[in-house]
Design a protein around this motif. Structure first.
Motif, mmCIF file in Angstrom:
data_model
loop_
_atom_site.group_PDB
_atom_site.id
_atom_site.type_symbol
_atom_site.label_atom_id
_atom_site.label_comp_id
_atom_site.label_asym_id
_atom_site.label_seq_id
_atom_site.Cartn_x
_atom_site.Cartn_y
_atom_site.Cartn_z
ATOM 1 N N LEU A 126 19.847 -0.956 -3.695
ATOM 2 C CA LEU A 126 18.611 -0.777 -2.938
ATOM 3 C C LEU A 126 18.019 -2.152 -2.705
ATOM 4 N N THR A 127 17.691 -2.459 -1.467
ATOM 5 C CA THR A 127 17.095 -3.743 -1.120
ATOM 6 C C THR A 127 15.663 -3.516 -0.671
ATOM 7 N N ILE A 128 14.731 -4.268 -1.272
ATOM 8 C CA ILE A 128 13.325 -4.202 -0.892
ATOM 9 C C ILE A 128 12.873 -5.619 -0.585
ATOM 10 N N ALA A 129 12.488 -5.845 0.663
ATOM 11 C CA ALA A 129 11.968 -7.150 1.079
ATOM 12 C C ALA A 129 10.464 -7.015 1.267
ATOM 13 N N LEU A 130 9.699 -7.816 0.543
ATOM 14 C CA LEU A 130 8.244 -7.774 0.615
ATOM 15 C C LEU A 130 7.735 -8.905 1.492
ATOM 16 N N SER A 131 6.777 -8.575 2.355
ATOM 17 C CA SER A 131 6.187 -9.575 3.245
ATOM 18 C C SER A 131 4.703 -9.274 3.413
ATOM 19 N N GLU A 132 3.983 -10.252 3.952
ATOM 20 C CA GLU A 132 2.557 -10.050 4.210
ATOM 21 C C GLU A 132 2.374 -9.028 5.316
ATOM 22 N N HIS A 133 1.286 -8.262 5.191
ATOM 23 C CA HIS A 133 0.979 -7.227 6.189
ATOM 24 C C HIS A 133 -0.533 -7.018 6.161
ATOM 25 N N GLY A 134 -1.250 -7.692 7.050
ATOM 26 C CA GLY A 134 -2.707 -7.618 7.019
ATOM 27 C C GLY A 134 -3.214 -8.159 5.693
ATOM 28 N N ASP A 135 -4.063 -7.382 5.012
ATOM 29 C CA ASP A 135 -4.583 -7.789 3.708
ATOM 30 C C ASP A 135 -3.661 -7.386 2.562
#
Length: 156
Positions: A126-135
């Motif tokens: 399972l791959t989870i890429a976290l990025s900024e999204h608004g606040d």
């Protein structure tokens, strides 16, 4: 490439709930890869996953300096932080292969495994890429092997 889902994570509590939702589907031999820059919530997600497998008050420190923490749970889980690795082979030296023999692995900074992390990990990833999204943050989630089907009912 499997289809990816986008899941908004407006706060740390939602990020931890995503970790718990993943934990409910995690089986021995599977790996969860957490991508994203510093401060994106990788450790928060890993903490939510591990606490769902162990107990809600489990002490889950970031393994930045120890490189790996092992937890007795069902399935057993190893939390790897590969940020300080200088070459992919060091992952074997700290027990990545053994962790997947009987349990599962949560891996921060999997890009340190080289261009093909799946070569180290087997088919169920399972791959989870976290990025900024608004606040908050946005989790872009994709699965290979068994995780391709498990993603269909992953809810936070």
């Amino acid at each position: 490439m499997p289809d990816a889902r986008s899941i908004p994570l407006p706060d740390a509590a939602t990020t931890a709930r995503l970790g718990a939702a993943v934990a409910a589907r995690l089986e021995p031999g599977e790996a969860v890869l957490l991508y994203g820059p510093l401060g994106m919530g990788k450790s928060t997600l890993a903490r939510g996953l591990i606490r769902a497998l162990t107990r809600p008050d489990e002490d889950v420190p970031s393994p930045t300096f120890t490189l790996v923490q092992f937890y007795l749970s069902d399935p057993p889980v190893a939390h790897f932080d590969l940020y300080r690795l200088t070459r992919p082979q060091e992952a074997a030296e700290i027990g990545l292969d053994e962790a997947l023999d009987d349990g599962c692995a949560v891996i921060e900074w999997p890009e340190r495994l080289g261009p093909e992390p799946a070569a180290w990990l087997g088919p169920d990833v399972l791959t989870i890429a976290l990025s900024e999204h608004g606040d908050g943050r946005l989790a872009t989630v994709s699965g290979a092997g068994a995780w391709d089907a498990k993603l269909k009912d992953l809810n936070v």
